[in-house]
Design a protein around this motif. Sequence first.
Motif, PDB file in Angstrom:
ATOM      1  N   ILE A 103       9.291  -9.940 -11.828  1.00 47.39           N
ATOM      2  CA  ILE A 103       8.035  -9.288 -11.425  1.00 47.39           C
ATOM      3  C   ILE A 103       8.017  -7.913 -12.082  1.00 47.39           C
ATOM      4  N   THR A 104       7.012  -7.660 -12.901  1.00 41.71           N
ATOM      5  CA  THR A 104       6.938  -6.380 -13.608  1.00 41.71           C
ATOM      6  C   THR A 104       5.908  -5.429 -13.002  1.00 41.71           C
ATOM      7  N   GLU A 105       4.964  -5.968 -12.241  1.00 40.36           N
ATOM      8  CA  GLU A 105       3.941  -5.091 -11.665  1.00 40.36           C
ATOM      9  C   GLU A 105       3.264  -5.764 -10.478  1.00 40.36           C
ATOM     10  N   LEU A 106       3.014  -4.977  -9.428  1.00 40.61           N
ATOM     11  CA  LEU A 106       2.207  -5.408  -8.285  1.00 40.61           C
ATOM     12  C   LEU A 106       1.116  -4.366  -8.091  1.00 40.61           C
ATOM     13  N   ARG A 107      -0.097  -4.824  -7.880  1.00 37.89           N
ATOM     14  CA  ARG A 107      -1.217  -3.928  -7.626  1.00 37.89           C
ATOM     15  C   ARG A 107      -1.963  -4.416  -6.388  1.00 37.89           C
ATOM     16  N   TYR A 135     -10.712   0.945  12.117  1.00 39.96           N
ATOM     17  CA  TYR A 135     -10.532   2.278  12.691  1.00 39.96           C
ATOM     18  C   TYR A 135      -9.115   2.820  12.519  1.00 39.96           C
ATOM     19  N   ASP A 136      -8.108   1.936  12.451  1.00 40.20           N
ATOM     20  CA  ASP A 136      -6.715   2.376  12.317  1.00 40.20           C
ATOM     21  C   ASP A 136      -6.197   2.228  10.894  1.00 40.20           C
ATOM     22  N   SER A 137      -7.075   2.102   9.941  1.00 41.64           N
ATOM     23  CA  SER A 137      -6.825   1.945   8.501  1.00 41.64           C
ATOM     24  C   SER A 137      -6.235   0.586   8.138  1.00 41.64           C
ATOM     25  N   THR A 138      -6.285  -0.372   9.047  1.00 45.09           N
ATOM     26  CA  THR A 138      -5.867  -1.727   8.721  1.00 45.09           C
ATOM     27  C   THR A 138      -6.939  -2.362   7.846  1.00 45.09           C
ATOM     28  N   PRO A 139      -6.545  -2.893   6.686  1.00 46.90           N
ATOM     29  CA  PRO A 139      -7.552  -3.475   5.789  1.00 46.90           C
ATOM     30  C   PRO A 139      -7.995  -4.870   6.241  1.00 46.90           C
ATOM     31  N   ARG A 140      -9.260  -5.149   6.046  1.00 47.23           N
ATOM     32  CA  ARG A 140      -9.772  -6.504   6.282  1.00 47.23           C
ATOM     33  C   ARG A 140      -9.814  -7.281   4.982  1.00 47.23           C
ATOM     34  N   ALA A 141      -9.647  -6.568   3.851  1.00 51.91           N
ATOM     35  CA  ALA A 141      -9.606  -7.207   2.535  1.00 51.91           C
ATOM     36  C   ALA A 141      -8.596  -6.467   1.671  1.00 51.91           C
ATOM     37  N   ILE A 142      -7.835  -7.242   0.898  1.00 52.33           N
ATOM     38  CA  ILE A 142      -6.870  -6.658  -0.027  1.00 52.33           C
ATOM     39  C   ILE A 142      -7.020  -7.368  -1.366  1.00 52.33           C
ATOM     40  N   ALA A 143      -7.446  -6.615  -2.387  1.00 57.65           N
ATOM     41  CA  ALA A 143      -7.472  -7.163  -3.749  1.00 57.65           C
ATOM     42  C   ALA A 143      -6.052  -7.015  -4.274  1.00 57.65           C
ATOM     43  N   PHE A 144      -5.494  -8.099  -4.743  1.00 53.19           N
ATOM     44  CA  PHE A 144      -4.075  -8.132  -5.115  1.00 53.19           C
ATOM     45  C   PHE A 144      -3.906  -8.748  -6.491  1.00 53.19           C
ATOM     46  N   SER A 145      -2.987  -8.186  -7.271  1.00 53.64           N
ATOM     47  CA  SER A 145      -2.621  -8.823  -8.531  1.00 53.64           C
ATOM     48  C   SER A 145      -1.173  -8.497  -8.837  1.00 53.64           C
ATOM     49  N   MET A 146      -0.547  -9.374  -9.589  1.00 54.02           N
ATOM     50  CA  MET A 146       0.832  -9.150  -9.993  1.00 54.02           C
ATOM     51  C   MET A 146       1.034  -9.664 -11.407  1.00 54.02           C
TER      52      MET A 146
END
Length: 174
Positions: free
Chosen positions: A121-125, A133-144
């Motif tokens: 694994i060379t990169e995770l984004r 309200y507590d900064s919990t994400p409902r969506a996460i765009a992810f790539s590796m």
Amino acid sequence: NSTPAAASAKAARAAVITTKIERQHMALAILGMFVFSTRTVPFSGLGRSQSWNHPSQQVVGDMPPSQYTGKSPEEISISAELRPEVTGGIGSIGELRKMADSGKPYQLILGNGQLMGSYVITELREERSELMYDSTPRAIAFSMSLKKISDHAFGLEGQALAQAAGMIRALTGF
């Protein structure tokens, strides 16, 4: 009014529904022991890139000659949009980060059983959005990004190859 034909049709419909449910939870791919599935990281894209090296030397008055020196390591990119309420989330990405931190190569097997080789694994984004309200994400765009280090998915350990092939067969039903 249960006729054999009606019972057979009912059984066929049940088999189709069961097959659809099983396919929803099949592995899209396996990296080491991390299973990409609808419950962890259901990736929506997988890209592969490969380049071949042809360095050249400058000469006066003519086109620079080039020489083929081999190919560069293959790279794979995986992208996904995670919805932690439905799919995997921060925990799944955390597992992948630990794998990347180890610096170890992992075998990559696609959901169709294709052995791709060993990759690091060379990169995770990740980009978190739709914060609550507590900064919990409902969506996460992810790539590796992964970089191939060997064509042999399991090195010289044939026992590991057999174990992984059995695991894929069990997950995919082949």
